[in-house]
Design an enzyme around this catalytic site. Structure first.
Site, mmCIF file in Angstrom:
data_model
loop_
_atom_site.group_PDB
_atom_site.id
_atom_site.type_symbol
_atom_site.label_atom_id
_atom_site.label_comp_id
_atom_site.label_asym_id
_atom_site.label_seq_id
_atom_site.Cartn_x
_atom_site.Cartn_y
_atom_site.Cartn_z
ATOM 1 C CG ASP A 108 -0.344 -5.791 -4.467
ATOM 2 O OD1 ASP A 108 0.755 -6.491 -4.324
ATOM 3 O OD2 ASP A 108 0.002 -4.458 -4.956
ATOM 4 C CE LYS A 165 2.261 -1.348 -6.532
ATOM 5 N NZ LYS A 165 1.191 -2.034 -5.413
HETATM 6 P P1 NAP Z 1 -2.383 4.623 -1.035
HETATM 7 O O1 NAP Z 1 -2.889 4.506 -2.336
HETATM 8 O O2 NAP Z 1 -1.492 5.944 -0.501
HETATM 9 O O3 NAP Z 1 -3.699 4.624 -0.112
HETATM 10 C C1 NAP Z 1 -3.601 4.860 1.133
HETATM 11 C C2 NAP Z 1 -5.056 4.745 1.930
HETATM 12 O O4 NAP Z 1 -4.823 4.888 3.502
HETATM 13 C C3 NAP Z 1 -5.856 5.982 1.780
HETATM 14 O O5 NAP Z 1 -7.180 5.326 1.497
HETATM 15 C C4 NAP Z 1 -5.851 6.972 2.816
HETATM 16 O O6 NAP Z 1 -7.059 7.682 2.618
HETATM 17 C C5 NAP Z 1 -5.775 6.255 3.876
HETATM 18 N N1 NAP Z 1 -5.060 6.871 4.741
HETATM 19 C C6 NAP Z 1 -3.842 7.459 4.938
HETATM 20 N N2 NAP Z 1 -3.615 8.031 5.975
HETATM 21 C C7 NAP Z 1 -4.889 8.197 6.897
HETATM 22 C C8 NAP Z 1 -5.443 8.666 8.040
HETATM 23 N N3 NAP Z 1 -4.429 9.247 8.809
HETATM 24 N N4 NAP Z 1 -6.609 8.295 8.279
HETATM 25 C C9 NAP Z 1 -7.429 7.603 7.624
HETATM 26 N N5 NAP Z 1 -7.103 6.996 6.434
HETATM 27 C C10 NAP Z 1 -5.811 7.224 6.050
HETATM 28 O O7 NAP Z 1 -1.496 3.445 -0.454
HETATM 29 P P2 NAP Z 1 -1.655 1.754 -0.741
HETATM 30 O O8 NAP Z 1 -0.670 1.557 -2.011
HETATM 31 O O9 NAP Z 1 -3.158 1.448 -1.111
HETATM 32 O O10 NAP Z 1 -0.956 1.058 0.352
HETATM 33 C C11 NAP Z 1 -1.915 1.034 1.544
HETATM 34 C C12 NAP Z 1 -1.360 0.304 2.486
HETATM 35 O O11 NAP Z 1 -1.109 -1.164 1.965
HETATM 36 C C13 NAP Z 1 0.317 0.514 2.919
HETATM 37 O O12 NAP Z 1 0.360 0.787 4.261
HETATM 38 C C14 NAP Z 1 1.082 -0.432 1.961
HETATM 39 O O13 NAP Z 1 2.362 -0.458 2.848
HETATM 40 C C15 NAP Z 1 0.218 -1.621 2.303
HETATM 41 N N6 NAP Z 1 0.248 -2.476 0.966
HETATM 42 C C16 NAP Z 1 1.005 -3.701 1.578
HETATM 43 C C17 NAP Z 1 1.127 -4.630 0.441
HETATM 44 C C18 NAP Z 1 1.469 -6.266 0.977
HETATM 45 O O14 NAP Z 1 1.730 -6.979 0.027
HETATM 46 N N7 NAP Z 1 1.448 -6.491 1.904
HETATM 47 C C19 NAP Z 1 0.842 -4.816 -0.867
HETATM 48 C C20 NAP Z 1 0.422 -3.178 -1.175
HETATM 49 C C21 NAP Z 1 0.201 -2.366 -0.343
HETATM 50 P P3 NAP Z 1 -7.526 8.723 1.725
HETATM 51 O O15 NAP Z 1 -7.953 8.325 0.550
HETATM 52 O O16 NAP Z 1 -8.674 9.714 2.453
HETATM 53 O O17 NAP Z 1 -6.405 9.673 1.733
#
Ligand code: NAP
Length: 281
Positions: A109, A73
Site C-alpha cells: 500500500d 491483514k
Molecule cells: P484503520 O486501521 O481503521 O485506521 C483508521 C484511522 O482513522 C485511525 O488512525 C483512527 O484513529 C482514525 N479515525 C477514524 N475516525 C476518526 C475520527 N472521527 N476522528 C479522528 N480520527 C479518526 O483504517 P486503515 O485500514 O488504516 O484505513 C484508513 C483509510 O485509508 C480508510 O479510509 C481506507 O479506505 C483508506 N485506504 C486506502 C487505500 C488505497 O489504496 N487508496 C488503501 C488502504 C486504506 P484512532 O487511532 O484514534 O482510532
C-alpha cells in the site's frame, strides 16, 4: 470479464469482509488479460477468523497469490510461511505470493502511494518533510514507506496518542508525534484516517480541523477514493493545495501485487484505464 477458463487456468483473488465493493478484480483481470496470461482473479468473502483457512485453501488449490483486505491483514501476516521485512515491521500484509506451495506475505500500500505521487506530481520523497494523519494500518504502511524512501521527517498526528507514537516509531529517529497546528510546515500531508469514508457531522468537523491547517502549494492526499472528492480534499484544494485522492494508490498497490504474483512488469496504463471513470481527482 469475457475470457474463457479451461482446465489449465490459474487463479488469484482478494479475500476480505466485506469484499463485493472491491475494484481489485477489475484491476488485476485487466492486467492479466493485457499480459495474455491464463490467470483469473476473483473476490472471496471470508469471515473474520477464517483467513488462515482461506490461505491454506488457496495454497492447496494452486493459486498464484491472494490480495488481502480488512479484516484479515494481521491474521494473514501471521499465517503465511514467510514475510518480507515490511510485513515483519507492520504486523500486517495486503498480499501473499504462493510459489511451490509456500506463501510469502508483503505489503504494497505505502509503496503504491509513493509510486502514484511520483507518477502524478514527480514527487520525490527523499529529503521531504511528511505529515501523516491517522495511525491505523494504512497510515503505518505510509509512514514506513516514506522513511524507507529517505524522507527527512515523518510526523504522525492521530486521535489516539499511543497509536500515533507506535506508528511514528516505524520511521526511527526521523519519526515523531505531531499536532495539527504544525501541518503547514510539511511538503506533503497524507490523510490516512477513515473520516472521508462515511461522512457525518463529527467526521466533517474533523475534516475542517485538518483542512484549516494546510496551506497553498502543499501536496495534500486523502487515501479515500470513494467519494472521489472528500470534504477534506475540497477544502484543501480551496486553500490552494495540490490534491490527490487514493485511487492512484489503489492502482499502484495492485500493480505491485501483479508483479509480486507473476514476476512480470504490470501494464499500469491498462490498469488505470480499467478504473478510469473513478479517477476524478
Ligand atoms: P484503520 O486501521 O481503521 O485506521 C483508521 C484511522 O482513522 C485511525 O488512525 C483512527 O484513529 C482514525 N479515525 C477514524 N475516525 C476518526 C475520527 N472521527 N476522528 C479522528 N480520527 C479518526 O483504517 P486503515 O485500514 O488504516 O484505513 C484508513 C483509510 O485509508 C480508510 O479510509 C481506507 O479506505 C483508506 N485506504 C486506502 C487505500 C488505497 O489504496 N487508496 C488503501 C488502504 C486504506 P484512532 O487511532 O484514534 O482510532
Amino acid at each position: 470479464m469475457t475470457r474463457a477458463t479451461t482446465a489449465f487456468t490459474r487463479h488469484a483473488g482478494v479475500i476480505g469482509a466485506p469484499v463485493r465493493h472491491s475494484l481489485s478484480p477489475t484491476l488485476h483481470n485487466a492486467a492479466y488479460e493485457a499480459l495474455d496470461l491464463d490467470l483469473v482473479y476473483g473476490a472471496y468473502e471470508v469471515q473474520p477468523g477464517d483467513a488462515g483457512a482461506a490461505l491454506a485453501g488457496a495454497t492447496a488449490l494452486g493459486f498464484v497469490g491472494i490480495s488481502v483486505t480488512t479484516p484479515h491483514k494481521d491474521a494473514i501476516a501471521r499465517a503465511s510461511d514467510d514475510r518480507t521485512r515490511r510485513v515483519e515491521l507492520l504486523g500486517a500484509a495486503n498480499s501473499v505470493a504462493i510459489r511451490d506451495g509456500k506463501s510469502l506475505a508483503d505489503s504494497t500500500d505505502g509503496e503504491g502511494l509513493l509510486d502514484d505521487l511520483a507518477r502524478s506530481f514527480g514527487f520525490d520523497p527523499s529529503g521531504a518533510r511528511c505529515a501523516v494523519l491517522g495511525a491505523g494500518g494504512a497510515a503505518r504502511d505510509v509512514v514506513l514507506s516514506f522513511a524507507d524512501a529517505g524522507a527527512a521527517q515523518v510526523v504522525v498526528v492521530n486521535r489516539s496518542a499511543s497509536k500515533a507514537a507506535a506508528a511514528s516509531e516505524l520511521a526511527g529517529d526521523r519519526g515523531r508525534v505531531g499536532s495539527l497546528d504544525e501541518l503547514g510546515d510539511f511538503d506533503v500531508v497524507i490523510n490516512a484516517t477513515s473520516i472521508g469514508l462515511l461522512p457525518d457531522r463529527e467526521a466533517d468537523e474533523v475534516a475542517r480541523s485538518f483542512a484549516a491547517n494546510v496551506r497553498a502549494g502543499q501536496l495534500v492526499v486523502d487515501l479515500v477514493y470513494r467519494p472521489s472528492r472528500t470534504l477534506f480534499l475540497e477544502l484543501a484544494s480551496a486553500s490552494g493545495a495540490r490534491t490527490r485522492n487514493g485511487l492512484g494508490m489503489l492502482v499502484h498497490q495492485a500493480a505491485r501485487q501483479v508483479e509480486f504474483f507473476t514476476g512480470l512488469e504490470a501494464p499500469i496504463e491498462v490498469m488505470w484505464a480499467s478504473v478510469e471513470r473513478e479517477a476524478t481527482s
